[in-house]
Design an enzyme around this catalytic site. Sequence first.
Site, mmCIF file in Angstrom:
data_model
loop_
_atom_site.group_PDB
_atom_site.id
_atom_site.type_symbol
_atom_site.label_atom_id
_atom_site.label_comp_id
_atom_site.label_asym_id
_atom_site.label_seq_id
_atom_site.Cartn_x
_atom_site.Cartn_y
_atom_site.Cartn_z
ATOM 1 N N MET A 12 40.024 47.117 44.447
ATOM 2 C CA MET A 12 41.216 47.050 45.292
ATOM 3 C C MET A 12 41.377 48.316 46.107
ATOM 4 O O MET A 12 41.721 48.275 47.296
ATOM 5 C CB MET A 12 42.445 46.824 44.406
ATOM 6 N N LYS A 13 41.109 49.472 45.500
ATOM 7 C CA LYS A 13 41.230 50.734 46.232
ATOM 8 C C LYS A 13 40.232 50.789 47.388
ATOM 9 O O LYS A 13 40.553 51.274 48.478
ATOM 10 C CB LYS A 13 41.006 51.914 45.281
ATOM 11 N N LEU A 14 39.029 50.300 47.176
ATOM 12 C CA LEU A 14 38.048 50.277 48.261
ATOM 13 C C LEU A 14 38.529 49.388 49.398
ATOM 14 O O LEU A 14 38.368 49.728 50.582
ATOM 15 C CB LEU A 14 36.698 49.791 47.743
#
Length: 281
Positions: free
Chosen positions: A161-163
Amino acid sequence: MKLGFAGLGRMGRPMAANLIAAAFEVTLWNRSPDKAVGLGVAVADSPRALSDSADVIVTMLADDAASETVHFGPDGLFAGGASVFLEMGTVSPDHIAALARATDAQVIDAPVSGSTPQAETGTLKIMVGANEDEIAPLRPVLDAMGDKIDVMGGQGQAAVMKLAVNMLIHAMNQTLAEALALTDAAGLDRERAFDVIAGSAAGAPMLGYRRGLYLDETAHDVTFALSLARKDLDIATALADRLGVAMPQAQVNRHRLAEAESHGFGDRDMAAIVPHERGER
């Protein structure tokens, strides 16, 4: 609950300071010990010693390679006795899986969205690769550093999700640079043009808190190094390749960041893509 914090960079130091201010018992470790000066708590002399001093280890490390160095080996974090490892840097989901395979302790990916101002004020957005029951004991720790906690459900899912979030941030960074290069070339006032963009449908929160950087990046402290932005897209595009997902826009953005890095912009803020796209060298 005793905490150990490893990684006192631009983001890590204010995050650790907020944990200390929240009255947690915190021990610190950083590759450069001088980064811990002024925080007023104990400093371990090795990652292993840090892990032996704490129940929960929080790491804020730059990339997979830095994380591997700190976790493994006879003096690494995994050689100590901590039972939970909260991995808050932007690393690959494959690296999170490798960490989990290497220890019987609990490994949770919990990367953050936001920059140094949000780290300082404890208003980071935190994505957590675990379920509600797993993070319940850690809620006070997370709440000391962030004001929004997104529970993603499973290990590695927060790293993905962070990517995805950073792909959008870096796409906006690139497109904003091109938009300002266009308005500059047409003779528009730069501040006025930026404020119109920020107030339009294209506006986003980061344009507000990064306004000064986009208008004159060299006059402000680095909050997100351009080389780390390129690193994020390296990880994201490699993951996409493995999953069979086409990401042509991300590949273009990665190429532009790599080109800027090759021209000496790597240690500058990612907003340095603006002068790069204007042709400055």
